[in-house]
Design a protein around this motif. Structure first.
Motif, mmCIF file in Angstrom:
data_model
loop_
_atom_site.group_PDB
_atom_site.id
_atom_site.type_symbol
_atom_site.label_atom_id
_atom_site.label_comp_id
_atom_site.label_asym_id
_atom_site.label_seq_id
_atom_site.Cartn_x
_atom_site.Cartn_y
_atom_site.Cartn_z
ATOM 1 N N CYS A 143 -2.411 -2.012 5.988
ATOM 2 C CA CYS A 143 -3.069 -2.733 7.082
ATOM 3 C C CYS A 143 -4.581 -2.645 6.973
ATOM 4 C CB CYS A 143 -2.618 -2.183 8.422
ATOM 5 S SG CYS A 143 -3.185 -0.496 8.725
ATOM 6 N N SER A 144 -5.084 -1.655 6.236
ATOM 7 C CA SER A 144 -6.524 -1.457 6.145
ATOM 8 C C SER A 144 -6.873 -0.755 4.840
ATOM 9 C CB SER A 144 -7.022 -0.606 7.316
ATOM 10 O OG SER A 144 -6.483 0.712 7.218
ATOM 11 N N LYS A 145 -8.154 -0.776 4.511
ATOM 12 C CA LYS A 145 -8.649 -0.066 3.329
ATOM 13 C C LYS A 145 -8.411 1.429 3.493
ATOM 14 C CE LYS A 145 -11.554 0.318 -0.327
ATOM 15 N NZ LYS A 145 -10.899 1.325 -1.134
ATOM 16 N N ARG A 146 -8.521 1.925 4.713
ATOM 17 C CA ARG A 146 -8.305 3.345 4.959
ATOM 18 C C ARG A 146 -6.882 3.759 4.584
ATOM 19 N NH1 ARG A 146 -5.526 6.213 8.179
ATOM 20 N NH2 ARG A 146 -6.110 8.319 8.728
ATOM 21 N N CYS A 147 -5.892 2.988 4.995
ATOM 22 C CA CYS A 147 -4.501 3.319 4.666
ATOM 23 C C CYS A 147 -4.254 3.214 3.158
ATOM 24 C CB CYS A 147 -3.533 2.434 5.445
ATOM 25 S SG CYS A 147 -3.387 2.927 7.182
ATOM 26 N N ALA A 148 -4.882 2.248 2.512
ATOM 27 C CA ALA A 148 -4.764 2.134 1.051
ATOM 28 C C ALA A 148 -5.351 3.365 0.380
ATOM 29 C CB ALA A 148 -5.455 0.860 0.567
ATOM 30 N N ASP A 149 -6.487 3.852 0.899
ATOM 31 C CA ASP A 149 -7.118 5.047 0.334
ATOM 32 C C ASP A 149 -6.281 6.300 0.585
ATOM 33 O OD1 ASP A 149 -9.200 3.558 -0.662
ATOM 34 O OD2 ASP A 149 -10.582 4.050 0.986
ATOM 35 N N VAL A 150 -5.655 6.387 1.739
ATOM 36 C CA VAL A 150 -4.765 7.516 2.037
ATOM 37 C C VAL A 150 -3.615 7.535 1.036
ATOM 38 C CG1 VAL A 150 -3.086 8.412 3.716
ATOM 39 C CG2 VAL A 150 -5.351 7.709 4.475
ATOM 40 N N ASP A 151 -3.033 6.376 0.767
ATOM 41 C CA ASP A 151 -1.932 6.287 -0.188
ATOM 42 C C ASP A 151 -2.396 6.667 -1.598
ATOM 43 O OD1 ASP A 151 0.910 5.306 -0.756
ATOM 44 O OD2 ASP A 151 -0.274 4.093 -2.147
ATOM 45 N N LEU A 152 -3.562 6.171 -2.016
ATOM 46 C CA LEU A 152 -4.101 6.509 -3.334
ATOM 47 C C LEU A 152 -4.324 8.015 -3.444
ATOM 48 C CD1 LEU A 152 -5.225 5.720 -6.088
ATOM 49 C CD2 LEU A 152 -7.429 5.341 -4.980
ATOM 50 N N ASN A 153 -4.865 8.634 -2.405
ATOM 51 C CA ASN A 153 -5.086 10.078 -2.418
ATOM 52 C C ASN A 153 -3.763 10.833 -2.560
ATOM 53 O OD1 ASN A 153 -6.675 12.534 -2.108
ATOM 54 N ND2 ASN A 153 -5.670 12.697 -0.121
ATOM 55 N N ARG A 154 -2.726 10.348 -1.914
ATOM 56 C CA ARG A 154 -1.416 11.006 -2.033
ATOM 57 C C ARG A 154 -0.898 10.933 -3.462
ATOM 58 N NH1 ARG A 154 1.594 9.043 3.560
ATOM 59 N NH2 ARG A 154 0.204 10.202 4.963
ATOM 60 N N TRP A 155 -1.090 9.791 -4.115
ATOM 61 C CA TRP A 155 -0.678 9.659 -5.519
ATOM 62 C C TRP A 155 -1.483 10.601 -6.411
ATOM 63 C CZ3 TRP A 155 3.554 7.778 -7.463
ATOM 64 C CH2 TRP A 155 4.247 6.771 -6.786
ATOM 65 N N LEU A 156 -2.806 10.612 -6.224
ATOM 66 C CA LEU A 156 -3.675 11.404 -7.088
ATOM 67 C C LEU A 156 -3.524 12.911 -6.872
ATOM 68 C CD1 LEU A 156 -6.915 9.234 -6.979
ATOM 69 C CD2 LEU A 156 -5.185 9.333 -8.781
#
Length: 57
Positions: free
Chosen positions: A24-37
């Motif tokens: 829904c937002s860039k913030r949620c995309a970044d949260v997901d990326l951080n979880r992967w990394l």
């Protein structure tokens, strides 16, 4: 088929934004990326599995 507007963000559950799908937002995309990394989405392995042997040519 479900409409794109009906899809929910996998992080917070809000409706997904067209340009950031499935988030829904860039913030949620970044949260997901951080979880992967950080390894939060790692698939657990079992220690009792026999090692895989590879054939040599």
């Amino acid at each position: 088929m479900a409409d794109i507007a009906e899809k929910k963000c996998p992080i917070c559950g809000k409706p997904a934004a067209e340009g950031l799908r499935p988030f829904c937002s860039k913030r949620c995309a970044d949260v997901d990326l951080n979880r992967w990394l950080s390894g939060s989405y790692a698939i657990p392995a079992r220690d009792d599995e026999p090692p895989v042997e590879q054939d040599e040519d």
